[in-house]
Design a protein around this motif. Structure first.
Motif, PDB file in Angstrom:
ATOM      1  N   GLU A  16       0.836  -1.195   0.000  1.00 53.32           N
ATOM      2  CA  GLU A  16       0.000   0.000   0.000  1.00 53.32           C
ATOM      3  C   GLU A  16       0.874   1.249   0.000  1.00 53.32           C
ATOM      4  O   GLU A  16       2.074   1.188   0.263  1.00 53.32           O
ATOM      5  CB  GLU A  16      -0.945   0.016   1.193  1.00 53.32           C
ATOM      6  CG  GLU A  16      -0.258   0.093   2.519  1.00 53.32           C
ATOM      7  CD  GLU A  16      -1.245   0.037   3.685  1.00 53.32           C
ATOM      8  OE1 GLU A  16      -1.014   0.772   4.651  1.00 53.32           O
ATOM      9  OE2 GLU A  16      -2.219  -0.727   3.621  1.00 53.32           O
ATOM     10  N   LEU A  37      -3.678   8.672  -6.362  1.00 56.41           N
ATOM     11  CA  LEU A  37      -3.311   7.959  -5.142  1.00 56.41           C
ATOM     12  C   LEU A  37      -3.398   8.852  -3.915  1.00 56.41           C
ATOM     13  O   LEU A  37      -3.172  10.058  -3.984  1.00 56.41           O
ATOM     14  CB  LEU A  37      -1.896   7.408  -5.267  1.00 56.41           C
ATOM     15  CG  LEU A  37      -1.735   6.222  -6.213  1.00 56.41           C
ATOM     16  CD1 LEU A  37      -0.268   5.918  -6.443  1.00 56.41           C
ATOM     17  CD2 LEU A  37      -2.454   5.009  -5.655  1.00 56.41           C
ATOM     18  N   ASP A  41      -3.766   3.726   0.061  1.00 50.07           N
ATOM     19  CA  ASP A  41      -4.318   3.035  -1.112  1.00 50.07           C
ATOM     20  C   ASP A  41      -3.552   1.741  -1.369  1.00 50.07           C
ATOM     21  O   ASP A  41      -2.333   1.684  -1.200  1.00 50.07           O
ATOM     22  CB  ASP A  41      -4.233   3.919  -2.359  1.00 50.07           C
ATOM     23  CG  ASP A  41      -5.355   4.934  -2.453  1.00 50.07           C
ATOM     24  OD1 ASP A  41      -6.289   4.883  -1.618  1.00 50.07           O
ATOM     25  OD2 ASP A  41      -5.294   5.785  -3.357  1.00 50.07           O
ATOM     26  N   GLU A  42      -4.270   0.714  -1.792  1.00 49.16           N
ATOM     27  CA  GLU A  42      -3.656  -0.577  -2.096  1.00 49.16           C
ATOM     28  C   GLU A  42      -2.961  -0.541  -3.452  1.00 49.16           C
ATOM     29  O   GLU A  42      -3.413   0.131  -4.385  1.00 49.16           O
ATOM     30  CB  GLU A  42      -4.718  -1.677  -2.106  1.00 49.16           C
ATOM     31  CG  GLU A  42      -5.343  -1.900  -0.744  1.00 49.16           C
ATOM     32  CD  GLU A  42      -6.407  -2.973  -0.763  1.00 49.16           C
ATOM     33  OE1 GLU A  42      -7.055  -3.189  -1.807  1.00 49.16           O
ATOM     34  OE2 GLU A  42      -6.597  -3.601   0.290  1.00 49.16           O
TER      35      GLU A  42
END
Length: 82
Positions: A16, A37, A41-42
């Motif tokens: 992440e 982003l 966030d993954e």
């Protein structure tokens, strides 16, 4: 093109975003969609992370390692093995 997603064809999560400064984008490997982003966030295998001219991103990978992406750069996550 098959746009149906399932556990079998989704790329694995490899980490992440731990820090974003400025602007950065994730380009999804399957759909080629772009996502702005933000922290936490993954990120998935085969994604591309791009930073703007004043952007910096730090990825925290599942194995605890980190990747710092400098301004005006692209980083392609071809494969991540733990």
């Amino acid at each position: 093109m098959d746009t149906t997603f399932s556990a079998e064809n989704n790329p694995p999560k490899i980490g992440e975003i731990s820090i974003i400064r400025g602007d950065a984008t994730r380009i999804a490997s399957l759909t080629k969609e772009r996502f702005d982003l933000k922290d936490s966030d993954e990120i998935f295998e085969k994604d591309i992370v791009q930073t703007s001219k004043k952007g910096v991103a730090r990825l925290l990978l599942n194995d605890g390692s980190t990747v710092l992406i400098a301004p005006d750069s692209s980083f392609y996550i071809k494969e991540h093995k733990v």
